[in-house]
Design a protein around this motif. Structure first.
Motif, PDB file in Angstrom:
ATOM      1  N   ARG A  67       0.840  -1.219   0.000  1.00 41.53           N
ATOM      2  CA  ARG A  67       0.000   0.000   0.000  1.00 41.53           C
ATOM      3  C   ARG A  67       0.866   1.257   0.000  1.00 41.53           C
ATOM      4  NH1 ARG A  67      -2.612  -2.428   4.188  1.00 41.53           N
ATOM      5  NH2 ARG A  67      -1.825  -0.896   5.700  1.00 41.53           N
ATOM      6  N   GLU A  68       1.915   1.257   0.834  1.00 41.38           N
ATOM      7  CA  GLU A  68       2.627   2.516   1.100  1.00 41.38           C
ATOM      8  C   GLU A  68       3.999   2.615   0.418  1.00 41.38           C
ATOM      9  OE1 GLU A  68       0.725   2.639   5.640  1.00 41.38           O
ATOM     10  OE2 GLU A  68       2.872   3.000   5.326  1.00 41.38           O
ATOM     11  N   GLY A  69       4.551   1.486   0.007  1.00 44.72           N
ATOM     12  CA  GLY A  69       5.880   1.522  -0.631  1.00 44.72           C
ATOM     13  C   GLY A  69       5.844   2.310  -1.928  1.00 44.72           C
ATOM     14  N   LEU A  70       6.957   3.018  -2.231  1.00 45.61           N
ATOM     15  CA  LEU A  70       7.012   3.822  -3.461  1.00 45.61           C
ATOM     16  C   LEU A  70       7.837   3.057  -4.494  1.00 45.61           C
ATOM     17  CD1 LEU A  70       7.886   7.243  -1.750  1.00 45.61           C
ATOM     18  CD2 LEU A  70       5.600   6.378  -2.375  1.00 45.61           C
ATOM     19  N   VAL A  71       7.235   2.638  -5.588  1.00 54.90           N
ATOM     20  CA  VAL A  71       7.971   1.944  -6.645  1.00 54.90           C
ATOM     21  C   VAL A  71       8.754   2.979  -7.443  1.00 54.90           C
ATOM     22  CG1 VAL A  71       7.770   0.577  -8.776  1.00 54.90           C
ATOM     23  CG2 VAL A  71       6.326   0.049  -6.794  1.00 54.90           C
ATOM     24  N   HIS A  72      10.055   2.781  -7.541  1.00 56.50           N
ATOM     25  CA  HIS A  72      10.908   3.714  -8.280  1.00 56.50           C
ATOM     26  C   HIS A  72      11.499   3.017  -9.503  1.00 56.50           C
ATOM     27  CE1 HIS A  72      11.846   7.190  -5.292  1.00 56.50           C
ATOM     28  NE2 HIS A  72      10.561   6.828  -5.242  1.00 56.50           N
ATOM     29  N   GLU A  73      11.413   3.728 -10.652  1.00 57.31           N
ATOM     30  CA  GLU A  73      11.893   3.197 -11.938  1.00 57.31           C
ATOM     31  C   GLU A  73      13.285   3.720 -12.283  1.00 57.31           C
ATOM     32  OE1 GLU A  73       8.264   1.093 -12.795  1.00 57.31           O
ATOM     33  OE2 GLU A  73      10.303   1.023 -13.614  1.00 57.31           O
ATOM     34  N   GLY A  74      13.956   4.336 -11.306  1.00 54.64           N
ATOM     35  CA  GLY A  74      15.310   4.832 -11.586  1.00 54.64           C
ATOM     36  C   GLY A  74      15.785   5.747 -10.472  1.00 54.64           C
ATOM     37  N   PHE A  75      17.011   6.228 -10.608  1.00 56.15           N
ATOM     38  CA  PHE A  75      17.566   7.213  -9.673  1.00 56.15           C
ATOM     39  C   PHE A  75      18.575   8.067 -10.436  1.00 56.15           C
ATOM     40  CE2 PHE A  75      21.828   5.392  -8.889  1.00 56.15           C
ATOM     41  CZ  PHE A  75      21.654   4.064  -9.255  1.00 56.15           C
ATOM     42  N   VAL A  76      19.071   9.116  -9.765  1.00 56.42           N
ATOM     43  CA  VAL A  76      19.934  10.091 -10.448  1.00 56.42           C
ATOM     44  C   VAL A  76      21.322  10.095  -9.804  1.00 56.42           C
ATOM     45  CG1 VAL A  76      20.271  12.568 -10.918  1.00 56.42           C
ATOM     46  CG2 VAL A  76      17.983  11.542 -11.098  1.00 56.42           C
ATOM     47  N   LEU A  77      22.338  10.104 -10.653  1.00 56.23           N
ATOM     48  CA  LEU A  77      23.706  10.373 -10.198  1.00 56.23           C
ATOM     49  C   LEU A  77      24.014  11.800 -10.626  1.00 56.23           C
ATOM     50  CD1 LEU A  77      25.563   7.125 -11.361  1.00 56.23           C
ATOM     51  CD2 LEU A  77      24.779   7.655  -9.049  1.00 56.23           C
ATOM     52  N   ALA A  78      24.530  12.606  -9.699  1.00 53.89           N
ATOM     53  CA  ALA A  78      24.908  13.982 -10.057  1.00 53.89           C
ATOM     54  C   ALA A  78      26.403  14.145  -9.846  1.00 53.89           C
ATOM     55  CB  ALA A  78      24.147  14.982  -9.183  1.00 53.89           C
ATOM     56  N   PHE A  79      27.081  14.615 -10.890  1.00 54.74           N
ATOM     57  CA  PHE A  79      28.506  14.935 -10.790  1.00 54.74           C
ATOM     58  C   PHE A  79      28.608  16.454 -10.979  1.00 54.74           C
ATOM     59  CE2 PHE A  79      29.094  10.571 -10.722  1.00 54.74           C
ATOM     60  CZ  PHE A  79      28.659   9.932 -11.866  1.00 54.74           C
ATOM     61  N   GLY A  80      28.677  17.187  -9.861  1.00 54.33           N
ATOM     62  CA  GLY A  80      28.584  18.644  -9.966  1.00 54.33           C
ATOM     63  C   GLY A  80      27.213  19.004 -10.537  1.00 54.33           C
ATOM     64  N   GLU A  81      27.176  19.804 -11.585  1.00 56.72           N
ATOM     65  CA  GLU A  81      25.904  20.199 -12.202  1.00 56.72           C
ATOM     66  C   GLU A  81      25.427  19.185 -13.246  1.00 56.72           C
ATOM     67  OE1 GLU A  81      24.917  23.018  -9.749  1.00 56.72           O
ATOM     68  OE2 GLU A  81      23.718  22.623 -11.529  1.00 56.72           O
ATOM     69  N   THR A  82      26.281  18.192 -13.546  1.00 52.17           N
ATOM     70  CA  THR A  82      25.901  17.181 -14.549  1.00 52.17           C
ATOM     71  C   THR A  82      25.068  16.091 -13.888  1.00 52.17           C
ATOM     72  OG1 THR A  82      27.958  17.573 -15.735  1.00 52.17           O
ATOM     73  CG2 THR A  82      26.808  15.500 -16.215  1.00 52.17           C
TER      74      THR A  82
END
Ligand code: FAS
Ligand code: PHB
Length: 390
Positions: A67-82
């Protein structure tokens, strides 16, 4: 007290393995050093691999998670502003992770155990393990009394600082370890997340992580030098430093709020081998620790529980001693591959104080390669969503 398996520790490893054994009709007793309230409020991991979710569903302990879990289809890597998105549908089609706090997993499993009326002894500290080669006995202290648990197997699920591994003669196990020169300062606050997915950010000032527990509760971390104390980091200093380490667009969306919980966790990579010694199996952090950069600690504990329960059932029903050794071999294959991923992510994303110029160039090249290469992002994705649980 008499049982089939005495389980030391009511963390994910102990609770999941106990539930799997109970499902097979194996009797267990869990002894847990801390009080119930303490165990139920401890804040730790936040990301579940698909195989961990499937194990909890298999146990019938996943209704709130679903019910409460959030399914995530990805994540972000940030290298400085990239910024580089690790997009699961493109890289590992059909795979995803679920954001759901370890605190909630433990709550669900304790409720599941108590609803079944099975023994879970809080404020009961295991202080010795006797006769491991024969019929073991776990000696516990509870309200000033000594409690003896006689059993056929002991599951050491008592974490990195627990008794089980330390109760072994030093020559029984080989340990491998890295202590990183930094830790993670974590803050939990009732503020909306700065981004809809997790953001792992590498900046010249150090690493930061934007995570969450729900659409109204965020979990943030920043890398701090080893040995830092919470009192060195008043909340306003934390929020200012967090923002300075994030890409400007994400930093602008960080909402501050009073910390519900703050803690500093040291980072280490650690493995003890083998994970079976006589009639003791080591599971979870009692056997191995990974830096949280790969979101693997809780998930490795769940995988160990799956393998250890399978081995214990074979041993207890058919006297299959070889199954106990197979547990160690199977679990360690996954442990070492997961140690590699967590170490690689930690090296990729953190500022190391003493890199040589060449090593600094290697880190830059690794980051630019991940940004440029679909293959490199696929390697990260297939490890992050979790290796197959065979
Ligand atoms: P646990 O440490 O969860 O449980 C062991 C249990 O055994 C505890 O309840 C303890 O009280 C009990 N115990 C100890 N000695 C005992 C004794 N002698 N007798 C009886 N009971 C005893 N992982 C992530 O993936 N992401 C994170 O952000 C993250 N953050 C973390 C923060 C901290 C401060 C810590 C310590 C760990 C963090 N981890 C994180 C890793 C964490 O999630 C572990 O991998 C996970 O809790 C492992 O579960 P268990 O092996 O069950 O051990
Ligand atoms: C968390 O939400 O606590 C979390 C998420 C991902 C990690 C580590 C911790 O890699």
């Amino acid at each position: 007290m008499q049982t089939d398996v005495c389980i030391i520790g009511a963390g994910p490893a102990g609770l999941i393995s106990a539930a799997l054994l109970a499902q097979a009709g194996i009797e267990t007793i869990i002894v847990e050093h801390r009080a119930r309230d303490y165990v139920l409020q401890r804040v730790r991991a936040g990301v579940l691999e698909q195989s961990t979710v499937e194990t909890l569903r298999h146990l019938g302990a996943a209704s709130r998670l679903d019910r409460e879990g959030l399914v995530h289809e990805g994540f972000v890597l940030a290298f400085g502003e990239t910024t580089v998105r690790i997009a699961f549908p493109d890289l590992v089609p059909g795979r995803h992770v679920t954001v759901y706090g370890q605190t909630e997993v433990v709550r669900d499993l304790v409720a599941h155990r108590e609803a079944a009326g099975l023994p879970l002894l809080f404020e009961t500290e295991a202080v010795a393990i006797e006769n491991l080669d024969g019929s073991p006995r776990v000696v516990c202290r509870r309200a000033g009394e000594t409690v003896l648990v006689s059993c056929r197997l002991v599951f050491g699920c008592d974490g990195f600082h627990g008794l089980a591994r330390r109760a072994l003669p030093p020559e029984a196990i080989k340990t491998s370890e890295i202590a990183y020169p930094f830790g993670w300062l974590g803050v939990l606050a009732d503020v909306p997340p700065a981004h809809e997915e997790l953001v792992y950010a590498a900046s010249d000032r150090g690493f930061a992580l934007c995570s969450m527990r729900s659409s109204t509760r965020s979990r943030y971390y920043i890398q701090v030098p080893a040995g830092e104390r919470l009192e060195d980091w008043p909340e306003e200093r934390f929020w200012a430093e967090l923002r300075r380490r994030l890409p400007a667009e994400i930093a602008a969306r960080v909402r501050e709020g009073p910390a519900i919980e703050r803690s500093i966790a040291p980072l280490r990579s650690f493995v003890a081998e083998p994970m079976r010694i006589a009639h003791l199996l080591l599971l979870g952090d009692a056997a191995h620790v990974v830096p949280p950069t790969g979101a693997k600690g809780l998930n490795l504990a769940a995988a160990d529980a799956w393998y250890a329960a399978r081995a214990a059932i074979k041993f207890l029903r058919a006297g299959d001693e070889a199954a106990l050794d197979a547990y160690s071999a199977t679990a360690l294959t996954r442990v070492w591959r997961t140690e590699r991923f967590s170490w690689m992510m930690t090296k990729l994303m953190h500022t190391f104080p003493d890199l040589t110029p060449f090593e600094a160039k290697m880190q830059d090249a690794e980051r630019s390669y991940v940004a440029a290469s679909h293959a490199a992002r696929t390697v990260i994705a297939e490890n992050y969503v979790g290796l197959p649980l065979d």
